[in-house]
Design a protein around this motif. Structure first.
Motif, PDB file in Angstrom:
ATOM      1  N   THR A 286       9.593   6.407   1.680  1.00  0.00           N
ATOM      2  CA  THR A 286       8.396   6.206   0.637  1.00  0.00           C
ATOM      3  C   THR A 286       8.632   4.929   0.023  1.00  0.00           C
ATOM      4  N   LYS A 287       7.816   4.445  -0.835  1.00  0.00           N
ATOM      5  CA  LYS A 287       8.124   2.953  -1.772  1.00  0.00           C
ATOM      6  C   LYS A 287       9.132   3.323  -2.416  1.00  0.00           C
TER       7      LYS A 287
ATOM      8  N   THR B 269      10.041   8.340   8.993  1.00  0.00           N
ATOM      9  CA  THR B 269      11.203   9.098   8.450  1.00  0.00           C
ATOM     10  C   THR B 269      12.359   8.672   8.579  1.00  0.00           C
TER      11      THR B 269
ATOM     12  N   MET C 229       3.984   6.435   7.843  1.00  0.00           N
ATOM     13  CA  MET C 229       4.254   7.609   8.651  1.00  0.00           C
ATOM     14  C   MET C 229       5.842   7.536   9.107  1.00  0.00           C
TER      15      MET C 229
ATOM     16  N   GLN D 193       4.127   5.874   2.459  1.00  0.00           N
ATOM     17  CA  GLN D 193       4.141   7.315   3.115  1.00  0.00           C
ATOM     18  C   GLN D 193       3.160   7.635   3.906  1.00  0.00           C
ATOM     19  N   ASP D 194       1.865   7.355   3.711  1.00  0.00           N
ATOM     20  CA  ASP D 194       0.837   7.765   4.458  1.00  0.00           C
ATOM     21  C   ASP D 194       0.406   6.915   5.547  1.00  0.00           C
ATOM     22  N   ASP D 195       0.554   5.720   5.080  1.00  0.00           N
ATOM     23  CA  ASP D 195      -0.031   4.583   6.156  1.00  0.00           C
ATOM     24  C   ASP D 195       1.190   4.355   7.269  1.00  0.00           C
TER      25      ASP D 195
ATOM     26  N   PRO E 283      10.498  12.009   4.412  1.00  0.00           N
ATOM     27  CA  PRO E 283       9.676  10.578   4.753  1.00  0.00           C
ATOM     28  C   PRO E 283      10.075   9.274   4.144  1.00  0.00           C
TER      29      PRO E 283
ATOM     30  N   GLU F 149       0.877  -1.264   0.006  1.00  0.00           N
ATOM     31  CA  GLU F 149      -0.001  -0.112   0.221  1.00  0.00           C
ATOM     32  C   GLU F 149       0.873   1.244  -0.015  1.00  0.00           C
ATOM     33  N   ASN F 150       0.260   2.325   0.364  1.00  0.00           N
ATOM     34  CA  ASN F 150       0.984   3.672   0.381  1.00  0.00           C
ATOM     35  C   ASN F 150       1.785   3.812   1.714  1.00  0.00           C
TER      36      ASN F 150
END
Length: 816
Positions: free
Chosen positions: A647-648, A620, A618, A614-616, A645, A611-612
């Motif tokens: 990210t994928k 860093t 969180m 960065q958003d899921d 952040p 899934e996402n």
């Protein structure tokens, strides 16, 4: 050169002088095909061939005529079966098509002799064989892909970054043999008896010429297609059969062993792409030849296995397969540590002055094939074939390690040492080699001490003497070792002798064992804060926030090195990454699976998250750790990491940096000091060359498996006892009934350590001696000699009671 090889070479000169090479434009004045050549009768040609042999004169290559060339380009395919009438003399190379043509004709004629003759003729000649089964240039030139089952099952479970791949195709020279066609052809012809016999005869005929070409003519330097011969021959799945094992395969191995390192490296790269089943088949072929040869011969001090040309050649060939297995598996080549410092001072120059420079060589030993490949055995995370399968038990049983060690250290240029191929040796055999190396170093230091003493007129100190108080063992040991490390680090390579103040014991090995045990118990105490203990993994790791200085970690490294150097087993509990780092590798993401399974699983889940990210999640590039007092601390993996952040796209970088911080950067100072101390003792040892990290752990820690039935089988008896004595029978019944903890106490009481040596308890050689009749005295022991002094108690119950008291409360040394 042996007589057979010399005879073959002279015959080749003779044929060149009488028949020529077939090249009408030949300029070799010693070839009958040259226009300037004056014909010789057979007697004169024989004399001339001997002269050319002595002068190592030029040998012409076999010239292929235009007719042959047209045949090689496929013209022979146009000839109908009816026109051939069983004559395949125009075939001067082999392809899948022309072999199928021959087989079709012979099948109709119910006679395969013509095909056998043609195939045998091509396989008997290096020129024609190397041009056979060439891949069509118009076809896809990619090498065959590894089979699906060669992929390690764990890979899918451990995430994309679990095992970095090393793509051999990126660096290997192309091999233009159509290997799939070769395999289909062998599948067809090996079941035909006449052709099988022709292949055996052809291999016997061609191999002396291959050996001469490689040893004296350097044919690979001028024609890299020469390697095609070895690729084709090794696809013969019948090489392990009896008809090959007697003569053909041994001769082929001798020829293959003459390949230069560059050719062997290229062959390893090519084979690494063939998949698990094919590499395993080649491994088993060479292993079977070694075993067959060893069990068929008797070796003694005058006839060593090191002098057996077949065993030596097959071992060298097996080495190529070993590296093919490494290249085809999971490899980590990008995480090597910095070059090690040289911790020796002037001692080597003294050995050189005393004429011992060959024994005490400066610098680590280098494996030429590893250098050529750019890959080391330690880089392998998971080879295609487990390392253990390359160990040949039959060879290890007959190998005289003291002789082999001499060849390894001194006569390497004239004598073959199996330590140059350590993959074939068991840990037990390697341990013997390391023992000899350590002992010779100790004796050398004694001689240097005597030399110094005579020159300086002072009392010699042939041993590394440590006098410690039992209640202040850390302070006393560290002060003494620090003085030695600063003033004369060469003394660390003397034999260790420990004395406990106020105790009468003489150290023949047992006191040293107890010293190491007590030292480690205190140094790994979590209250000291130098190491952290994980209750889940039962492992220790360096504390990043330790308050101790670097010198303390250096001294711990020295103690670890001294234990190996003095053949003492330690009860240490490090993750495998410690031994990998000691051997020259940095810790990576994969190593977290051992050190911190929970963190490893979390990072693996991050890599597998669909899934996402960065958003899921969180996350860093800032991570949280705890200090020595359990307080949380923050660390930026990158500058201003708390604002970057995960990210994928960058999660792989995050995982790599996280692992690098935990395993390397956060403990860099501590581990560098620890490794420095370790290398102050072991820098000249062949350990790094001979052992893999898991073998180093076994060397230091011994085996955790305690097989007391194996110990019972090897125990010797003295003083009136034998294996049938009632007291001995009762003793073993009691030992086998003990819990695991009590068994460890008994082992500690008798040997000075609660671990089994390399090879298990069956290698311990314990002695049980009768110590008088029934008495109230407790059993005693000589840990230096693994000897148990056991009175002949009147009952089994009394024996159990007295033995339990002895192993539970024993402490200290005294003279009996």
């Amino acid at each position: 050169m042996n007589k057979s090889a010399a005879k073959t070479l002279i015959e080749r000169y003779f044929r060149q002088l009488t028949d020529g090479c077939g090249n009408a434009s030949c300029t070799n004045e010693c070839c009958a095909s040259s226009q300037n050549f004056e014909p010789l009768d057979k007697n004169a040609a024989a004399i001339k061939s001997l002269e050319l042999f002595k002068n190592n004169a030029k040998l012409c290559d076999l010239h292929i005529s235009k007719k042959d060339v047209s045949s090689a380009s496929g013209v022979d395919r146009q000839i109908s079966l009816e026109d051939r009438k069983g004559d395949f003399s125009d075939i001067h190379h082999l392809t899948e098509d022309n072999i199928c043509t021959m087989l079709s004709f012979c099948e109709k004629a119910h006679d395969y002799s013509a095909a056998a003759q043609a195939i045998g003729r091509v396989f008997s000649n290096s020129e024609t064989l190397m041009r056979s089964f060439k891949r069509d240039k118009a076809e896809n030139t990619k090498e065959p892909q590894p089979e699906n089952h060669s992929k390690q099952p764990e890979e899918s479970e451990m995430g994309a970054a679990a095992f970095p791949k090393y793509d051999a195709r990126d660096i290997s020279d192309s091999c233009d043999v159509d290997i799939n066609a070769v395999r289909r052809v062998f599948e067809k012809i090996l079941s035909i008896e006449e052709i099988q016999a022709a292949l055996v005869d052809a291999l016997i005929f061609i191999t002396p010429n291959l050996e001469l070409d490689l040893e004296y003519l350097d044919v690979y330097e001028t024609n890299h297609d020469y390697l095609n011969i070895f690729v084709i021959v090794m696809e013969n799945t019948n090489l392990h059969s009896p008809e090959y094992l007697e003569v053909a395969l041994p001769q082929f191995c001798k020829a293959m062993s003459k390949l230069p390192e560059e050719a062997q490296a290229r062959l390893a790269r090519v084979w690494s792409q063939f998949g698990l089943s094919h590499i395993r088949r080649m491994m088993e072929t060479f292993q079977q030849l070694i075993t067959f040869t060893v069990v068929s011969n008797e070796y003694d001090a005058d006839d060593l296995v090191n002098d057996d040309e077949t065993v030596v050649a097959a071992t060298k060939c097996l080495k190529v397969v070993f590296y093919a297995s490494i290249l085809g598996g999971e490899i980590d080549v990008g995480h090597n540590e910095e070059e090690e410092e040289d911790y020796d001072s002037e001692e080597l120059s003294l050995h050189e002055l005393m004429g011992e420079e060959r024994i005490y060589k400066r610098g680590p030993r280098v494996n030429p094939l590893e250098t050529e490949l750019g890959v080391r055995a330690i880089d392998s995370r998971k080879p295609l074939i487990p390392f253990e399968e390359f160990v040949n038990d039959s060879l290890n049983e007959v190998l005289e390690m003291d002789k082999d060690f001499t060849f390894f250290k001194v006569d390497g240029e004239s004598k073959f040492s199996f330590q140059t191929c350590p993959f074939i040796l068991s840990v037990i055999t390697k341990n013997q080699g390391l023992y000899y190396d350590n002992r010779i170093r100790m004796y050398g230091e004694r001689r240097l001490t005597a030399f110094y003493s005579m020159m300086q007129g002072r009392e010699p100190t042939p041993f590394l003497e440590l006098k410690v108080r039992r209640d202040h063992i850390i302070d006393d040991a560290m002060i003494r070792l620090e003085i030695i490390a600063m003033e004369n680090p060469c003394d660390l390579k003397k034999q260790l002798v420990v004395e406990f103040e106020g105790e009468q014991g003489v150290d023949e090995g047992g006191i040293s064992k107890e010293f190491f045990q007590l030292f480690l118990e205190e140094i790994f105490n979590p209250d000291i804060g130098m190491f952290r203990y994980d209750e889940d993994t039962k492992l220790f790791w360096f504390s990043p926030s330790s308050l101790e200085n670097d010198a303390q970690f250096t001294l711990i490294g020295i103690v670890l090195g001294l234990a190996i150097y003095n053949s003492c087993i330690l009860d240490v509990h490090f993750p495998m990454v410690v031994y990998r780092k000691l051997m020259g590798k940095k810790g990576t993401y994969q190593d977290l699976a051992d050190l911190n399974p929970i963190l490893f699983k979390s990072l693996r889940n991050l890599l597998d998250y669909t899934e996402n990210v960065q958003d899921d999640l969180m996350l860093t590039f800032q991570i949280s750790q705890t200090d020595l007092f359990g307080n949380p601390t923050l660390h930026d993996l990158k500058e201003k990491g708390d604002h970057i952040p995960v990210t994928k796209e960058n999660r792989q970088e995050f995982v790599d940096m996280y692992a690098d911080y935990i395993l390397n950067k956060s403990v860099e100072c501590q581990f560098r000091a620890f490794k420095k101390g370790f290398l102050m003792v072991t820098s000249e040892s062949p350990m790094k060359y001979l052992y893999r990290p898991e073998e180093v752990e076994l060397l230091i820690c011994g085996s955790r498996k305690l097989d007391f039935y194996a110990l019972e089988k090897t125990t010797e008896y003295d003083g009136g006892y034998n294996k049938d004595s009632q007291t001995i029978k009762d003793f073993w019944d009691i030992i086998h009934s003990f819990s695991e903890e009590k068994k460890k106490l008994f082992l500690q009481f008798t040997t000075g350590t609660d671990r089994a040596p390399v090879g298990g308890l069956g290698k311990l050689k314990m002695i049980i001696a009768r110590n008088g009749p029934d008495t109230d005295r407790l059993p005693t022991s000589h840990t230096c000699f693994n000897a148990l002094l056991l009175p002949e108690y009147s009952s089994k119950e009394k024996l159990r009671e007295q033995l339990l008291k002895a192993i539970t409360y024993a402490k200290g040394f005294g003279l009996l």
